[in-house]
Enzyme design. Structure first.
Site, short mmCIF file in Angstrom:
data_model
loop_
_atom_site.label_atom_id
_atom_site.label_comp_id
_atom_site.label_asym_id
_atom_site.label_seq_id
_atom_site.Cartn_x
_atom_site.Cartn_y
_atom_site.Cartn_z
N HIS A 1 -69.44 -13.73 -65.87
CA HIS A 1 -70.76 -13.54 -64.95
C HIS A 1 -71.62 -14.86 -65.45
O HIS A 1 -71.58 -15.43 -66.47
CB HIS A 1 -71.68 -12.40 -65.58
CG HIS A 1 -71.00 -10.90 -65.34
ND1 HIS A 1 -69.96 -10.97 -64.52
CD2 HIS A 1 -71.70 -9.87 -65.71
CE1 HIS A 1 -69.89 -9.38 -64.53
NE2 HIS A 1 -70.82 -8.92 -65.35
N CYS B 1 -73.80 -5.95 -69.49
CA CYS B 1 -73.19 -7.30 -69.68
C CYS B 1 -74.25 -8.36 -69.16
O CYS B 1 -74.40 -9.46 -70.00
CB CYS B 1 -71.99 -7.20 -68.85
SG CYS B 1 -71.84 -6.42 -67.41
O1 25A Z 1 -71.34 5.03 -65.96
P1 25A Z 1 -71.45 3.52 -66.22
O2 25A Z 1 -71.94 3.11 -67.46
O3 25A Z 1 -72.31 2.63 -65.20
O4 25A Z 1 -69.99 2.95 -66.25
C1 25A Z 1 -69.02 2.81 -65.05
C2 25A Z 1 -67.67 2.12 -65.31
O5 25A Z 1 -67.86 0.83 -65.89
C3 25A Z 1 -67.10 0.38 -66.80
C4 25A Z 1 -65.92 1.61 -67.04
O6 25A Z 1 -64.70 1.27 -66.14
C5 25A Z 1 -66.80 2.76 -66.60
O7 25A Z 1 -66.04 3.62 -66.20
N1 25A Z 1 -67.60 0.18 -67.74
C6 25A Z 1 -68.47 0.80 -69.03
N2 25A Z 1 -69.19 0.25 -69.81
C7 25A Z 1 -69.14 -1.38 -69.18
C8 25A Z 1 -69.58 -2.52 -69.62
N3 25A Z 1 -70.26 -2.58 -70.78
C9 25A Z 1 -68.11 -1.13 -68.17
N4 25A Z 1 -67.93 -2.33 -67.52
C10 25A Z 1 -68.26 -3.39 -67.94
N5 25A Z 1 -69.08 -3.64 -68.98
P2 25A Z 1 -63.43 1.04 -66.43
O8 25A Z 1 -62.43 1.04 -65.17
O9 25A Z 1 -63.17 -0.12 -67.09
O10 25A Z 1 -62.94 2.09 -67.37
C11 25A Z 1 -62.67 3.22 -67.26
C12 25A Z 1 -61.90 4.10 -68.38
O11 25A Z 1 -62.41 5.22 -68.51
C13 25A Z 1 -61.51 6.29 -68.62
N6 25A Z 1 -61.97 7.48 -68.02
C14 25A Z 1 -62.76 7.75 -66.92
N7 25A Z 1 -63.06 9.23 -66.62
C15 25A Z 1 -62.71 9.69 -68.05
C16 25A Z 1 -62.07 8.88 -68.60
N8 25A Z 1 -61.73 8.99 -69.85
C17 25A Z 1 -61.75 10.31 -70.46
N9 25A Z 1 -62.34 11.32 -69.70
C18 25A Z 1 -62.79 11.01 -68.52
N10 25A Z 1 -63.37 11.98 -67.74
C19 25A Z 1 -60.58 5.82 -67.78
O12 25A Z 1 -59.40 6.57 -67.70
C20 25A Z 1 -60.42 4.40 -67.89
O13 25A Z 1 -59.94 4.35 -69.39
P3 25A Z 1 -58.53 6.99 -66.85
O14 25A Z 1 -57.30 7.52 -67.49
O15 25A Z 1 -59.37 7.82 -65.65
O16 25A Z 1 -58.03 5.81 -65.79
C21 25A Z 1 -56.76 5.35 -66.28
C22 25A Z 1 -56.13 4.41 -65.34
O17 25A Z 1 -56.33 5.04 -63.87
C23 25A Z 1 -57.12 4.27 -62.97
N11 25A Z 1 -58.10 4.98 -62.45
C24 25A Z 1 -59.24 5.25 -62.80
N12 25A Z 1 -59.75 6.07 -61.78
C25 25A Z 1 -58.87 6.47 -61.12
C26 25A Z 1 -57.72 5.80 -61.21
N13 25A Z 1 -56.69 5.83 -60.52
C27 25A Z 1 -56.54 6.42 -59.74
N14 25A Z 1 -57.86 7.45 -58.95
C28 25A Z 1 -58.64 7.25 -59.80
N15 25A Z 1 -60.14 7.88 -59.36
C29 25A Z 1 -57.93 3.17 -63.99
O18 25A Z 1 -57.74 2.03 -63.37
C30 25A Z 1 -56.76 2.95 -65.16
O19 25A Z 1 -55.52 2.13 -65.08
O1 L14 Z 2 -73.10 -1.59 -68.44
O2 L14 Z 2 -70.34 -4.96 -62.76
O3 L14 Z 2 -74.33 -0.70 -67.12
O4 L14 Z 2 -70.01 -2.82 -61.70
C1 L14 Z 2 -72.70 -1.04 -64.79
C2 L14 Z 2 -71.69 -1.52 -63.75
C3 L14 Z 2 -71.49 -2.93 -66.35
C4 L14 Z 2 -71.04 -3.51 -65.24
C5 L14 Z 2 -73.21 -1.26 -67.24
C6 L14 Z 2 -70.51 -3.61 -62.85
C7 L14 Z 2 -72.78 -1.92 -66.00
C8 L14 Z 2 -71.15 -2.98 -63.91
#
Ligand code: 25A
Ligand code: L14
Length: 340
Positions: free
Chosen positions: A246, A133
């Site tokens: 941001h 981002c």
């Molecule tokens: O690894 P990275 O690339 O660094 O990315 C890390 C995180 O950054 C966000 C995204 O978080 C990601 O998980 N992200 C990714 N790209 C981004 C970007 N470009 C970015 N943020 C900004 N810019 P997020 O919270 O927005 O999204 C999480 C989603 O992913 C689903 N998910 C997680 N594990 C999964 C999965 N789906 C399928 N299989 C898997 N193994 C997750 O779904 C959510 O849709 P969910 O079902 O796990 O969660 C649904 C609801 O539950 C809450 N929740 C999440 N974790 C927990 C939880 N509740 C209780 N306990 C938990 N441990 C969530 O808040 C949601 O409401």
């Molecule tokens: O896309 O703000 O690499 O915590 C990882 C962490 C996006 C946002 C990415 C955060 C992210 C992020």
């Protein structure tokens, strides 16, 4: 023959970015035939609204991508590492929001205003990476300047909203703010320290060189997107108690002298950029104004008086839209218009 409609899957549909993706598909009238919403078992059975219709969230598995044309992934790096190749093998083109494939030389890393031509390389692996981002909004503003004046060095400090970390971080800022104002103890679950009424110089994990992974993403991704490995870049990324949007303080040194007026003129004609810059009326870009908008906002444009050829500016964008979901859908729009 060209398809009229495409089957689209959103992976991580219940997350902060996934939610935004579904909304933007609708807003921009993306030609969606079938929409498949995927998440983990935690979300299975919940519903997300698409065109006023409650659409059921399904569990992501190996068979999720049969007859899906485009997969928009935002469920974290480990999910993408495992399932993006599975989807690609099933013939689905993946636009991946995580850091998993961004620096893979076979995978294009795309910001439509900057390097749309790179999309053609999706054919290598069936995957297109969406940049970080903070990187996206910076390169949207810097590309026009780089083309004209040749950027030699970038010094950037970010002020990043909690929504980048997802829904649980939005809740954490809300809960801590409320608890502090009611004289209660705060709970830190998502971040290592209190984020309410505080700034944390720490985003993503620390690396061996003492920079954070977020900082090094900005360095490496900027060079890849601008297709120029000679640019010297140093970043400090900071989490601030802001929900959406941001902000970045960016200092550049150019090869050719460019004045603040020239930068203002250049950016006022640049795609995806709005210049908001009138110090006399205290007008400059603000995170709270950028939230919910598509453009990248640039202001405080001024010459760096400490060097001969330098510019300072303040760059703001909605991290969930241009920083993530919108950029991914703009990539998908080019895919359907020009490639599939
Ligand atoms: O690894 P990275 O690339 O660094 O990315 C890390 C995180 O950054 C966000 C995204 O978080 C990601 O998980 N992200 C990714 N790209 C981004 C970007 N470009 C970015 N943020 C900004 N810019 P997020 O919270 O927005 O999204 C999480 C989603 O992913 C689903 N998910 C997680 N594990 C999964 C999965 N789906 C399928 N299989 C898997 N193994 C997750 O779904 C959510 O849709 P969910 O079902 O796990 O969660 C649904 C609801 O539950 C809450 N929740 C999440 N974790 C927990 C939880 N509740 C209780 N306990 C938990 N441990 C969530 O808040 C949601 O409401
Ligand atoms: O896309 O703000 O690499 O915590 C990882 C962490 C996006 C946002 C990415 C955060 C992210 C992020």
């Amino acid at each position: 023959m060209k398809k009229q409609n495409y089957s689209v899957a959103v992976v991580g549909a219940t997350g902060a970015v996934g939610n935004e993706m579904v909304q933007i598909l609708e807003e921009r009238k993306f030609p969606v035939g079938k929409l498949k919403l995927l998440a983990s078992s935690r979300s299975a059975g919940s519903y997300v609204k698409f065109y006023n219709k409650d659409t059921k969230v399904e569990i992501l598995d190996e068979d999720s991508f049969k007859e899906i044309d485009i997969g928009l992934f935002s469920a974290g790096g480990t999910v993408s590492e495992k399932f993006a190749p599975v989807a690609a093998r099933a013939g689905c083109i993946v636009v991946d929001n995580t850091s998993a494939f961004r620096m893979d030389s076979q995978v294009p890393l795309v910001v439509p205003e900057v390097n749309p031509h790179a999309i053609a390389q999706y054919k290598n692996k069936g995957i297109i990476a969406n940049p970080n981002c903070s990187t996206i909004q910076m390169v949207v503003a810097l590309k026009p300047i780089h083309d004209v004046a040749g950027i030699k060095r970038i010094v950037v400090s970010t002020y990043q909203a909690v929504s980048g970390t997802g829904k649980k971080a939005i809740d954490e800022l809300q809960n801590q703010s409320r608890d502090i104002l009611s004289f209660k103890d705060v709970e830190c679950k998502v971040y290592p320290h209190q984020i309410a009424f505080n700034c944390l110089p720490h985003i993503d994990v620390f690396l061996e060189n003492a920079y954070t992974k977020e900082e090094m993403k900005m360095v490496n991704e900027t060079r890849k997107i601008l297709e120029d490995n000679s640019i010297r870049i140093t970043a400090t990324t900071v989490r601030v108690p802001v929900f959406y949007g941001h902000s970045e303080s960016v200092n550049i040194e150019t090869g050719k002298k460019i004045t603040a007026g020239e930068v203002r003129k250049l950016l006022s004609q640049a795609p995806g950029v709005t210049v908001v810059d009138d110090p006399a009326s205290a007008t400059y870009p603000l995170a709270i104004d950028a939230a919910g908008k598509d453009d990248t906002f640039v202001g405080r444009i001024r010459e760096d008086e400490s060097i001969e050829k330098g510019i300072n500016m303040w760059i703001v964008a909605d991290n969930l839209r241009k920083g993530a979901a919108l950029n991914a859908i703009q990539i998908a729009e080019i895919l359907v218009k020009e490639y599939i």
